[in-house]
Motif scaffolding. Structure first.
Motif, short mmCIF file in Angstrom:
data_model
loop_
_atom_site.label_atom_id
_atom_site.label_comp_id
_atom_site.label_asym_id
_atom_site.label_seq_id
_atom_site.Cartn_x
_atom_site.Cartn_y
_atom_site.Cartn_z
N ALA A 1 -1.92 6.03 -3.43
CA ALA A 1 -0.97 6.49 -4.44
C ALA A 1 -1.42 7.82 -5.05
O ALA A 1 -0.59 8.69 -5.34
CB ALA A 1 -0.81 5.44 -5.54
N ALA A 2 -2.73 7.98 -5.25
CA ALA A 2 -3.25 9.23 -5.81
C ALA A 2 -2.97 10.41 -4.88
O ALA A 2 -2.78 11.54 -5.34
CB ALA A 2 -4.75 9.10 -6.05
N ILE A 3 -2.94 10.15 -3.58
CA ILE A 3 -2.63 11.21 -2.62
C ILE A 3 -1.13 11.36 -2.45
O ILE A 3 -0.59 12.47 -2.39
CB ILE A 3 -3.28 10.90 -1.25
N GLY A 4 -0.42 10.22 -2.36
CA GLY A 4 0.99 10.25 -2.02
C GLY A 4 1.90 10.71 -3.13
O GLY A 4 2.91 11.37 -2.87
N ALA A 5 1.58 10.38 -4.38
CA ALA A 5 2.46 10.76 -5.49
C ALA A 5 2.61 12.28 -5.62
O ALA A 5 3.73 12.79 -5.73
CB ALA A 5 1.97 10.14 -6.79
N PRO A 6 1.52 13.06 -5.62
CA PRO A 6 1.68 14.52 -5.66
C PRO A 6 2.45 15.05 -4.45
O PRO A 6 3.25 15.99 -4.57
CB PRO A 6 0.24 15.04 -5.67
N TYR A 7 2.21 14.46 -3.29
CA TYR A 7 2.94 14.89 -2.09
C TYR A 7 4.43 14.64 -2.25
O TYR A 7 5.26 15.48 -1.87
CB TYR A 7 2.41 14.16 -0.86
N VAL B 1 0.87 -1.18 0.00
CA VAL B 1 0.00 0.00 0.00
C VAL B 1 0.90 1.23 0.00
O VAL B 1 1.40 1.67 1.04
CB VAL B 1 -0.94 0.01 1.22
N ASP B 2 1.12 1.77 -1.18
CA ASP B 2 2.14 2.80 -1.36
C ASP B 2 1.84 4.10 -0.63
O ASP B 2 0.68 4.49 -0.47
CB ASP B 2 2.32 3.09 -2.86
#
Length: 350
Positions: free
Chosen positions: A329-335, A273-274
């Protein structure tokens, strides 16, 4: 004899013949996160194909008779427990690894731990091992192996933070390539099953997956108490640690091993869970404003992220259910991109 002064923002709690120095803001934040997590858990148990009132959910949780015992207690609660444990384990793992690396970009999914677990699991699936009761242990072996490789390659008379992260990224890329190779060479149905697992999902997860993780966390409680104290040591630079007689190498190795075990077992339970391990410690740190990354608040933040992401994954595109890893991932990648840009701006300004 004069009593030592208590630092501002801290309080002393007497425990038997000893005492604990506690950060008041960290305690308040942890209590607030626990309340938010409890509310998110009740909502998660309430919402689904059939709605259950929060009152009935609480009755089931308290062991009181309820007509919704089957829906809440049997169908939804095991998945929620798995999500709570997975999120908490990733949160603590991220805090430990970021403390050792002294880098907010470091996390199990960045330095190769979850990629190692994923590569080992996909390899096992390709050769016909698809039992969810065995795969968690395969993931642990893969995660430990990847972490050991990164540690050996990054060690040059000491563990330099930047080298540790860069070597981890390189190992992650190599393991990702190995995973894709087995996905293309394996059976089609097995490959599809592996792809779902690789995105990180709580679908179909229950107490069989939660039990090894719960046992691991329970066994590691004494080590986690030590880790909360040892974090102060790894925040020292090498010259200061040497002057104080602190051997940073064994402490760094112990904290890294602890973080790797937690991340590997969590990956075995729900897949990689990335970004939970990347996000949770930084959010907790900004809330508590403590000198070290707070382990308890990181655990609560990680659990909250996974529970809320799983709830959204189930309901946003209902009746289609997304893997929870897609939301994180949708939240973490931009962060992550923002964090990299912020770090580069900070270096250019110095």
């Amino acid at each position: 004899m004069t009593q030592p002064s208590v630092p501002a923002g801290y309080t002393v709690v007497r425990v038997g013949y000893g005492s604990l120095l506690l950060h008041r803001r960290a305690i308040a934040v942890a209590a607030g996160l626990a309340v938010v997590l409890a509310v998110a858990a009740v909502v998660s148990l309430s919402v689904g194909e059939s709605y259950v009132s929060p009152t009935e959910v609480v009755h089931v949780l308290l062991g009181q008779p309820s007509p919704d015992e089957l829906v809440v207690g049997t169908l939804r609660l095991p998945r929620l427990v798995t999500g709570l444990l997975v999120g908490a384990a990733f949160g603590v793992s991220g805090a430990l690894i970021q403390s050792v690396a002294r880098n907010s970009l470091a996390s199990p999914d960045v330095i190769g731990v979850t990629h190692g677990a994923g590569a080992a699991t996909v390899t096992a699936m390709t050769f016909g091992l698809t039992s969810y009761s065995v795969l968690p242990y395969v993931s642990v072996v893969g995660g430990l192996g990847a972490a050991a490789l990164v540690y050996v390659l990054a060690w040059r008379g000491g563990l330099h933070a930047a080298r540790f992260v860069l070597v981890g990224i390189g190992v992650s890329i190599a393991l990702g390539s190995l995973t894709r190779l087995f996905l293309t060479k394996g059976d089609y149905l097995v490959a599809q099953q592996a792809k779902v697992w690789l995105t990180g999902s709580l679908n179909g997860r229950g107490y069989d997956q939660a039990a090894p993780l719960a046992l691991t966390v329970a066994v590691l409680v004494p080590a986690l108490l030590w880790a909360a104290h040892a974090q102060r040591m790894v925040s020292l630079d090498d010259s200061t640690a040497t002057a104080l007689g602190v051997r940073l190498g064994p402490v760094q190795l112990g904290l890294t091993a602890l973080g790797v075990v937690l991340a590997s077992v969590a990956t075995g339970a729900a897949g990689p869970v990335d970004f939970v391990a990347l996000l949770a410690p930084q959010i907790a740190h900004r809330l508590t404003r403590t000198a070290q990354l707070p382990l308890l608040s990181s655990a609560l933040t990680g659990a909250t992220i996974v529970v809320v992401a799983d709830l959204l994954a189930r309901r946003l595109f209902s009746p289609v259910e997304l893997p929870v890893g897609v939301l994180t991932a949708a939240i973490g990648a931009p962060y992550l991109m923002w964090l990299i840009a912020r770090t580069r701006r900070g270096r250019q300004g110095t």
